[in-house]
Design an enzyme around this catalytic site. Structure first.
Site, mmCIF file in Angstrom:
data_model
loop_
_atom_site.group_PDB
_atom_site.id
_atom_site.type_symbol
_atom_site.label_atom_id
_atom_site.label_comp_id
_atom_site.label_asym_id
_atom_site.label_seq_id
_atom_site.Cartn_x
_atom_site.Cartn_y
_atom_site.Cartn_z
ATOM 1 N N ASN A 234 1.347 -8.955 18.151
ATOM 2 C CA ASN A 234 0.970 -7.624 17.669
ATOM 3 C C ASN A 234 -0.080 -7.084 18.651
ATOM 4 O O ASN A 234 -1.246 -7.462 18.590
ATOM 5 C CB ASN A 234 0.400 -7.748 16.249
ATOM 6 C CG ASN A 234 0.138 -6.403 15.621
ATOM 7 O OD1 ASN A 234 0.254 -5.362 16.279
ATOM 8 N ND2 ASN A 234 -0.232 -6.412 14.359
ATOM 9 N N ARG B 134 5.702 -6.793 17.449
ATOM 10 C CA ARG B 134 5.602 -5.754 16.436
ATOM 11 C C ARG B 134 5.538 -4.406 17.145
ATOM 12 O O ARG B 134 4.718 -4.213 18.046
ATOM 13 C CB ARG B 134 4.337 -5.972 15.615
ATOM 14 C CG ARG B 134 4.187 -4.955 14.545
ATOM 15 C CD ARG B 134 2.942 -5.188 13.746
ATOM 16 N NE ARG B 134 2.931 -4.261 12.627
ATOM 17 C CZ ARG B 134 1.916 -4.129 11.811
ATOM 18 N NH1 ARG B 134 0.838 -4.864 11.960
ATOM 19 N NH2 ARG B 134 1.955 -3.263 10.828
ATOM 20 N N HIS C 90 4.911 -0.195 7.312
ATOM 21 C CA HIS C 90 4.760 -1.464 6.580
ATOM 22 C C HIS C 90 6.121 -2.060 6.208
ATOM 23 O O HIS C 90 6.218 -2.876 5.286
ATOM 24 C CB HIS C 90 3.978 -1.276 5.251
ATOM 25 C CG HIS C 90 2.500 -1.111 5.400
ATOM 26 N ND1 HIS C 90 1.757 -0.424 4.466
ATOM 27 C CD2 HIS C 90 1.620 -1.540 6.340
ATOM 28 C CE1 HIS C 90 0.484 -0.440 4.820
ATOM 29 N NE2 HIS C 90 0.378 -1.103 5.969
ATOM 30 N N ARG D 97 -8.240 6.640 4.471
ATOM 31 C CA ARG D 97 -7.264 7.739 4.562
ATOM 32 C C ARG D 97 -7.090 8.401 3.194
ATOM 33 O O ARG D 97 -7.044 7.704 2.177
ATOM 34 C CB ARG D 97 -5.903 7.216 5.036
ATOM 35 C CG ARG D 97 -5.926 6.749 6.470
ATOM 36 C CD ARG D 97 -4.620 6.088 6.866
ATOM 37 N NE ARG D 97 -4.861 4.734 7.318
ATOM 38 C CZ ARG D 97 -3.920 3.843 7.588
ATOM 39 N NH1 ARG D 97 -2.646 4.154 7.441
ATOM 40 N NH2 ARG D 97 -4.223 2.637 8.002
ATOM 41 N N GLY E 45 -4.435 -7.287 1.319
ATOM 42 C CA GLY E 45 -5.734 -7.835 0.903
ATOM 43 C C GLY E 45 -6.133 -7.447 -0.513
ATOM 44 O O GLY E 45 -6.626 -8.276 -1.284
ATOM 45 N N GLY F 118 -3.936 -6.065 -2.898
ATOM 46 C CA GLY F 118 -2.851 -6.487 -3.799
ATOM 47 C C GLY F 118 -2.891 -7.974 -4.102
ATOM 48 O O GLY F 118 -2.608 -8.402 -5.229
ATOM 49 N N GLU G 107 3.839 -10.928 7.924
ATOM 50 C CA GLU G 107 4.656 -10.141 8.854
ATOM 51 C C GLU G 107 5.056 -10.972 10.071
ATOM 52 O O GLU G 107 6.154 -10.812 10.598
ATOM 53 C CB GLU G 107 3.881 -8.881 9.274
ATOM 54 C CG GLU G 107 3.791 -7.903 8.104
ATOM 55 C CD GLU G 107 2.740 -6.836 8.276
ATOM 56 O OE1 GLU G 107 3.102 -5.715 8.620
ATOM 57 O OE2 GLU G 107 1.554 -7.132 8.062
HETATM 58 P P1 ADP Z 1 -5.392 -4.706 6.733
HETATM 59 O O1 ADP Z 1 -4.605 -3.579 6.141
HETATM 60 O O2 ADP Z 1 -6.396 -4.250 7.744
HETATM 61 O O3 ADP Z 1 -4.549 -5.895 7.154
HETATM 62 P P2 ADP Z 1 -6.126 -6.360 4.475
HETATM 63 O O4 ADP Z 1 -4.706 -6.502 4.034
HETATM 64 O O5 ADP Z 1 -6.834 -7.578 4.946
HETATM 65 O O6 ADP Z 1 -6.311 -5.217 5.534
HETATM 66 O O7 ADP Z 1 -6.923 -5.749 3.222
HETATM 67 C C1 ADP Z 1 -8.271 -5.391 3.297
HETATM 68 C C2 ADP Z 1 -8.713 -4.944 1.898
HETATM 69 O O8 ADP Z 1 -8.544 -6.041 0.997
HETATM 70 C C3 ADP Z 1 -10.180 -4.535 1.852
HETATM 71 O O9 ADP Z 1 -10.326 -3.325 1.128
HETATM 72 C C4 ADP Z 1 -10.817 -5.672 1.084
HETATM 73 O O10 ADP Z 1 -11.933 -5.260 0.330
HETATM 74 C C5 ADP Z 1 -9.698 -6.101 0.161
HETATM 75 N N1 ADP Z 1 -9.936 -7.454 -0.349
HETATM 76 C C6 ADP Z 1 -9.899 -8.602 0.345
HETATM 77 N N2 ADP Z 1 -10.234 -9.645 -0.459
HETATM 78 C C7 ADP Z 1 -10.502 -9.124 -1.677
HETATM 79 C C8 ADP Z 1 -10.934 -9.660 -2.943
HETATM 80 N N3 ADP Z 1 -11.123 -10.962 -3.095
HETATM 81 N N4 ADP Z 1 -11.095 -8.806 -3.970
HETATM 82 C C9 ADP Z 1 -10.896 -7.492 -3.810
HETATM 83 N N5 ADP Z 1 -10.507 -6.917 -2.666
HETATM 84 C C10 ADP Z 1 -10.316 -7.706 -1.615
#
Ligand code: ADP
Length: 407
Positions: free
Chosen positions: A9, A90, A179, A240, A330, A332, A381
């Protein structure tokens, strides 16, 4: 027989990589080279639990990939470059041209370069990564995997914007969606975990990370998705805004004398959870502030969930029902509160969440009586990219050796 596949990536100043063994799906090593072009660039490589990190000058992407390949050999992760069987890249935008991943040839590369018009920040750097690998590993199969390809199954009624038709015909202005690799991976994983074929499922997949997108998947095909012409649209995200009344932008431009670039910054970098809460773009920070009584932070969390609920609702209507809801990314995968708020009062759809399972981040968090399954699935991914290298790149070069059912 196992194959070493590299998933790449490439960003403007970074190169993320993962070396996977397929069909076993074992991650042999992963890491990132950041601040490419700087004297204090950083190179991080992890092999299982062991982490190796160095600060060093990295001139450009060519230098970055050379360092990476040398390091793989020096650390004996591979014995020689011949041990790499394929590389998957990617690529952000495949336009209407790429409906699946493809082998990289001079022709496909030229097409990806042309599509830079639609993704000026991403496609050119993706192309740079591809070119460097082609120079350094010229005989190894290389496959491009597009964020947009999975959504090429959308009907015109889902991808067209109600603008004058020539904007679509002449300029390619339409919903592309992003995505796609993640939505495809988690929906396939759901089918494996439930034992129900995708052909029999109506799924809504929620990828909630810094960028957020929702996807309606019917019979394994994307039939709608919330990101559009750019990854800016749809639900609210970290920074965003997602969808807003389009006339806000010219109004603000006039009122505050802003340029198109400044408007772009406003909706891409200053809005979302950050803009509404005034606290942070990070869900965890906003949650902490809300718990401490910060009203705007609490409002940001509610708005975030409500926009996702509205999108899920419209997709349930489009598909005539829902069999499974997936959470990934993150937020979800980890944010118990986000999932609980998004799923509240959905009993009328036959969807109820078990609070205990939700709090434990279990794979299935629906209650025993729920008709709709609710799954928490870690996205991967890189695995999807590597599987596409097996399916497309290696089946062309050694068709007799590749067992596609395992890939
Ligand atoms: P990216 O889209 O950059 O790959 P991620 O999928 O890692 O980002 O998601 C980042 C988000 O996930 C951030 O908003 C972060 O606060 C949230 N996040 C990560 N761990 C937790 C957690 N344990 N509880 C709540 N939110 C979380």
């Amino acid at each position: 027989m196992s194959y070493n596949i590299m998933a790449i990536n490439a960003g403007s100043s970074s190169l993320k990589f993962q070396l996977l063994s397929l069909p076993q799906g074992e991650v042999r090593c992963q890491g990132i080279i950041e601040r490419i072009g700087k004297a204090d660039a950083s190179f991080t490589l992890k092999v299982i639990a062991e982490k190796w990190q160095e600060t060093l000058p990295v001139n450009d992407h060519h230098h970055a990939v050379t360092l990476l390949l040398d390091k793989l050999i020096a650390l004996r992760i591979i014995n020689s470059l011949q041990d790499i069987d394929g590389v998957g890249h990617r690529v952000a935008h495949g336009g209407e041209f790429f409906k699946d991943s493809v082998n990289i040839t001079d022709d496909t590369l030229a097409k990806i370069e042309q599509l830079a018009e639609l993704a000026p920040l991403h496609n050119p750097v993706n192309v740079l990564g591809i070119k460097v690998f082609r120079q350094l590993l010229p005989t190894i199969p290389a496959v491009a995997v597009f964020d947009t390809a999975f959504h090429q199954t959308l009907e015109a009624s889902a991808f067209l914007y109600p603008l004058p038709f020539r904007y679509y015909q002449e300029l390619g202005v339409r919903r592309y969606g992003f995505h796609g690799t993640s939505h495809k991976f988690v929906s396939q994983t759901l089918a494996e975990k439930t034992g129900i074929p995708l052909s029999a499922l109506r799924v809504v997949s929620c990828h909630l990370g810094n960028g957020c997108s929702i996807c309606a998947i019917q019979g394994g095909k994307s039939v709608n998705t919330s990101m559009g012409f750019t990854p800016q649209s749809g639900v609210m995200m970290g920074t965003r805004s997602g969808d807003i009344d389009p006339s806000i932008l010219p109004w603000v431009a006039q009122r505050e004398n802003k340029t198109p670039q400044q408007l772009n910054l406003l909706i891409n970098n200053e809005s979302g959870l950050l803009g509404v809460s005034g606290v942070s773009n990070d869900y965890r920070d906003v949650e902490q502030a809300a718990d401490a009584g910060h009203q705007q932070a609490a409002l940001a969390l509610t708005l975030f969930a409500e926009r996702i609920r509205a999108t899920i609702g419209s997709y349930v209507l489009q598909m005539g029902g829902i069999d499974a809801l997936i959470f990934t990314g993150g937020i979800g995968e980890n944010a118990v509160r986000a999932r609980a708020t998004i799923c509240k009062n959905l009993g009328f759809l036959g969807l109820t969440v078990d609070d205990q399972k939700n709090a434990e981040n279990a794979t299935f968090i629906h209650s025993d009586s729920s008709v709709v399954k609710v799954a928490v699935i870690n996205t991967n991914e890189e695995m999807m990219i590597a599987q596409d290298v097996m399916r497309i790149g290696l089946s062309a070069s050694h068709p007799q050796n590749v067992c596609l059912s395992e890939a």
